[in-house]
Design a protein around this motif. Sequence first.
Motif, PDB file in Angstrom:
ATOM      1  N   ALA A 140       0.824  -1.200   0.000  1.00 44.96           N
ATOM      2  CA  ALA A 140       0.000   0.000   0.000  1.00 44.96           C
ATOM      3  C   ALA A 140       0.857   1.249   0.000  1.00 44.96           C
ATOM      4  O   ALA A 140       1.939   1.287   0.567  1.00 44.96           O
ATOM      5  CB  ALA A 140      -0.886   0.001   1.238  1.00 44.96           C
ATOM      6  N   ALA A 141       0.338   2.303  -0.655  1.00 39.14           N
ATOM      7  CA  ALA A 141       0.929   3.627  -0.503  1.00 39.14           C
ATOM      8  C   ALA A 141       0.240   4.290   0.679  1.00 39.14           C
ATOM      9  O   ALA A 141      -0.937   4.082   0.914  1.00 39.14           O
ATOM     10  CB  ALA A 141       0.711   4.435  -1.779  1.00 39.14           C
ATOM     11  N   GLY A 142       0.983   5.105   1.436  1.00 41.58           N
ATOM     12  CA  GLY A 142       0.358   5.796   2.558  1.00 41.58           C
ATOM     13  C   GLY A 142       0.894   5.386   3.903  1.00 41.58           C
ATOM     14  O   GLY A 142       0.374   5.828   4.928  1.00 41.58           O
ATOM     15  N   GLY A 143       1.924   4.538   3.929  1.00 38.46           N
ATOM     16  CA  GLY A 143       2.579   4.239   5.184  1.00 38.46           C
ATOM     17  C   GLY A 143       1.996   3.070   5.940  1.00 38.46           C
ATOM     18  O   GLY A 143       1.130   2.344   5.446  1.00 38.46           O
ATOM     19  N   PRO A 144       2.457   2.884   7.189  1.00 36.80           N
ATOM     20  CA  PRO A 144       2.066   1.710   7.982  1.00 36.80           C
ATOM     21  C   PRO A 144       0.566   1.601   8.240  1.00 36.80           C
ATOM     22  O   PRO A 144       0.021   0.499   8.250  1.00 36.80           O
ATOM     23  CB  PRO A 144       2.838   1.908   9.291  1.00 36.80           C
ATOM     24  CG  PRO A 144       4.004   2.768   8.925  1.00 36.80           C
ATOM     25  CD  PRO A 144       3.503   3.684   7.855  1.00 36.80           C
ATOM     26  N   LEU A 145      -0.110   2.736   8.464  1.00 36.92           N
ATOM     27  CA  LEU A 145      -1.545   2.653   8.729  1.00 36.92           C
ATOM     28  C   LEU A 145      -2.295   2.192   7.489  1.00 36.92           C
ATOM     29  O   LEU A 145      -3.229   1.385   7.581  1.00 36.92           O
ATOM     30  CB  LEU A 145      -2.079   4.003   9.210  1.00 36.92           C
ATOM     31  CG  LEU A 145      -3.566   4.027   9.589  1.00 36.92           C
ATOM     32  CD1 LEU A 145      -3.875   3.001  10.678  1.00 36.92           C
ATOM     33  CD2 LEU A 145      -3.985   5.429  10.039  1.00 36.92           C
ATOM     34  N   ALA A 146      -1.897   2.683   6.315  1.00 38.95           N
ATOM     35  CA  ALA A 146      -2.538   2.239   5.075  1.00 38.95           C
ATOM     36  C   ALA A 146      -2.303   0.753   4.848  1.00 38.95           C
ATOM     37  O   ALA A 146      -3.210   0.023   4.427  1.00 38.95           O
ATOM     38  CB  ALA A 146      -2.011   3.049   3.893  1.00 38.95           C
ATOM     39  N   LEU A 173      -3.630   2.183  15.027  1.00 43.44           N
ATOM     40  CA  LEU A 173      -4.348   3.384  15.452  1.00 43.44           C
ATOM     41  C   LEU A 173      -3.840   3.878  16.804  1.00 43.44           C
ATOM     42  O   LEU A 173      -3.756   5.087  17.045  1.00 43.44           O
ATOM     43  CB  LEU A 173      -5.851   3.103  15.516  1.00 43.44           C
ATOM     44  CG  LEU A 173      -6.554   2.980  14.160  1.00 43.44           C
ATOM     45  CD1 LEU A 173      -7.969   2.447  14.341  1.00 43.44           C
ATOM     46  CD2 LEU A 173      -6.582   4.329  13.439  1.00 43.44           C
ATOM     47  N   ALA A 174      -3.484   2.948  17.689  1.00 40.78           N
ATOM     48  CA  ALA A 174      -2.971   3.349  19.005  1.00 40.78           C
ATOM     49  C   ALA A 174      -1.633   4.062  18.882  1.00 40.78           C
ATOM     50  O   ALA A 174      -1.308   4.930  19.708  1.00 40.78           O
ATOM     51  CB  ALA A 174      -2.833   2.124  19.899  1.00 40.78           C
ATOM     52  N   LEU A 185      -6.453   7.862   7.748  1.00 37.92           N
ATOM     53  CA  LEU A 185      -6.886   7.775   9.144  1.00 37.92           C
ATOM     54  C   LEU A 185      -8.398   7.614   9.239  1.00 37.92           C
ATOM     55  O   LEU A 185      -8.900   6.745   9.970  1.00 37.92           O
ATOM     56  CB  LEU A 185      -6.437   9.021   9.906  1.00 37.92           C
ATOM     57  CG  LEU A 185      -6.954   9.135  11.350  1.00 37.92           C
ATOM     58  CD1 LEU A 185      -6.465   7.977  12.204  1.00 37.92           C
ATOM     59  CD2 LEU A 185      -6.553  10.481  11.949  1.00 37.92           C
ATOM     60  N   VAL A 186      -9.142   8.426   8.511  1.00 39.66           N
ATOM     61  CA  VAL A 186     -10.605   8.357   8.587  1.00 39.66           C
ATOM     62  C   VAL A 186     -11.101   7.021   8.038  1.00 39.66           C
ATOM     63  O   VAL A 186     -11.995   6.391   8.620  1.00 39.66           O
ATOM     64  CB  VAL A 186     -11.239   9.544   7.837  1.00 39.66           C
ATOM     65  CG1 VAL A 186     -12.756   9.359   7.709  1.00 39.66           C
ATOM     66  CG2 VAL A 186     -10.929  10.844   8.566  1.00 39.66           C
ATOM     67  N   GLU A 187     -10.533   6.565   6.924  1.00 38.19           N
ATOM     68  CA  GLU A 187     -10.936   5.267   6.382  1.00 38.19           C
ATOM     69  C   GLU A 187     -10.682   4.153   7.392  1.00 38.19           C
ATOM     70  O   GLU A 187     -11.519   3.251   7.557  1.00 38.19           O
ATOM     71  CB  GLU A 187     -10.180   4.981   5.091  1.00 38.19           C
ATOM     72  CG  GLU A 187     -10.671   5.783   3.902  1.00 38.19           C
ATOM     73  CD  GLU A 187      -9.905   5.473   2.636  1.00 38.19           C
ATOM     74  OE1 GLU A 187     -10.510   5.556   1.554  1.00 38.19           O
ATOM     75  OE2 GLU A 187      -8.705   5.144   2.729  1.00 38.19           O
ATOM     76  N   ALA A 188      -9.539   4.217   8.072  1.00 38.18           N
ATOM     77  CA  ALA A 188      -9.208   3.192   9.064  1.00 38.18           C
ATOM     78  C   ALA A 188     -10.170   3.245  10.245  1.00 38.18           C
ATOM     79  O   ALA A 188     -10.622   2.201  10.742  1.00 38.18           O
ATOM     80  CB  ALA A 188      -7.768   3.369   9.539  1.00 38.18           C
ATOM     81  N   LEU A 189     -10.495   4.441  10.709  1.00 39.40           N
ATOM     82  CA  LEU A 189     -11.419   4.578  11.836  1.00 39.40           C
ATOM     83  C   LEU A 189     -12.809   4.055  11.482  1.00 39.40           C
ATOM     84  O   LEU A 189     -13.444   3.351  12.281  1.00 39.40           O
ATOM     85  CB  LEU A 189     -11.502   6.045  12.263  1.00 39.40           C
ATOM     86  CG  LEU A 189     -10.265   6.618  12.961  1.00 39.40           C
ATOM     87  CD1 LEU A 189     -10.365   8.138  13.052  1.00 39.40           C
ATOM     88  CD2 LEU A 189     -10.098   6.011  14.358  1.00 39.40           C
ATOM     89  N   VAL A 190     -13.276   4.385  10.292  1.00 38.82           N
ATOM     90  CA  VAL A 190     -14.622   3.950   9.900  1.00 38.82           C
ATOM     91  C   VAL A 190     -14.659   2.439   9.705  1.00 38.82           C
ATOM     92  O   VAL A 190     -15.616   1.773  10.130  1.00 38.82           O
ATOM     93  CB  VAL A 190     -15.078   4.692   8.630  1.00 38.82           C
ATOM     94  CG1 VAL A 190     -16.404   4.115   8.118  1.00 38.82           C
ATOM     95  CG2 VAL A 190     -15.233   6.182   8.911  1.00 38.82           C
ATOM     96  N   TYR A 191     -13.612   1.887   9.092  1.00 39.00           N
ATOM     97  CA  TYR A 191     -13.613   0.433   8.910  1.00 39.00           C
ATOM     98  C   TYR A 191     -13.512  -0.274  10.260  1.00 39.00           C
ATOM     99  O   TYR A 191     -14.187  -1.284  10.493  1.00 39.00           O
ATOM    100  CB  TYR A 191     -12.475  -0.008   7.993  1.00 39.00           C
ATOM    101  CG  TYR A 191     -12.532  -1.493   7.701  1.00 39.00           C
ATOM    102  CD1 TYR A 191     -13.677  -2.061   7.149  1.00 39.00           C
ATOM    103  CD2 TYR A 191     -11.467  -2.331   8.001  1.00 39.00           C
ATOM    104  CE1 TYR A 191     -13.755  -3.421   6.898  1.00 39.00           C
ATOM    105  CE2 TYR A 191     -11.535  -3.693   7.749  1.00 39.00           C
ATOM    106  CZ  TYR A 191     -12.682  -4.232   7.199  1.00 39.00           C
ATOM    107  OH  TYR A 191     -12.766  -5.580   6.963  1.00 39.00           O
TER     108      TYR A 191
END
Length: 241
Positions: A140-146, A173-174, A185-191
């Motif tokens: 993924a592009a966008g780093g570890p959270l992505a 997320l932590a 970030l928002v995509e991760a929170l919603v999922y």
Amino acid sequence: MTDETTIPILPCADIDETADFYRLLGFDTTYRQTRPNPYVIVRRGGIELHFAAIAGFDPEQSYGSCVVAVADTAALFEEFAAGMRAAHGKLLLSGIPRITRPRRRKNTGNASGFTVVDPGGNWIRVFRRGDEPHGDDGAAAGGPLAAALENAVVLGESRGDHRQAARILDGKLARHDGSAPVTVLVEALVYRAELAVRLDDPDHAGRLLDRARSTALDDAQRERLADALANAAELERGRTG
């Protein structure tokens, strides 16, 4: 030859329960028999599915699955979702039966699709024609959270392992330090909120949705996140409705 047709025969516990579920998705029952073996056929346009009832069958243990290739996954999802909302007042996001939202998955070559898990526990995997699953499409592009979000989607959507998907996202997320794009970030929170709903934890889902809602976004980011924000709104309605 070009006129061959392959039709799966999927297991179920009850043909009438199965037919009723597919009816709310817009399918017609084109054949039904009870003897000598319960069997039903449902059809919607070019999608035809056959089901055979098995005595003592447990949908939780089902390995039934098939791929359905369509011209427009988003349009079909909305039609299925409308049927669910009309019958149940909300999307069925947890348990059996349920539906997942269209999402790109790295284990399917970044193809966008959604899944219907029917009353028999069969996974009907819907992809856009030409985008059928063909393997991992890379990092993924966008780093570890992505990357964590991509891995969580594979576990949650393709394998149904909602608890492990949640663990992967919780760890990232932590430790989120603001380096990931705000859209990721928002995509991760919603999922993660959707996973909380599937895991029967509406309070945690609410906290995650609050965090997503409080994240500052400009107009371009809101446009890019339109699907995620619509999902968040639906999750909130389902949680409080």
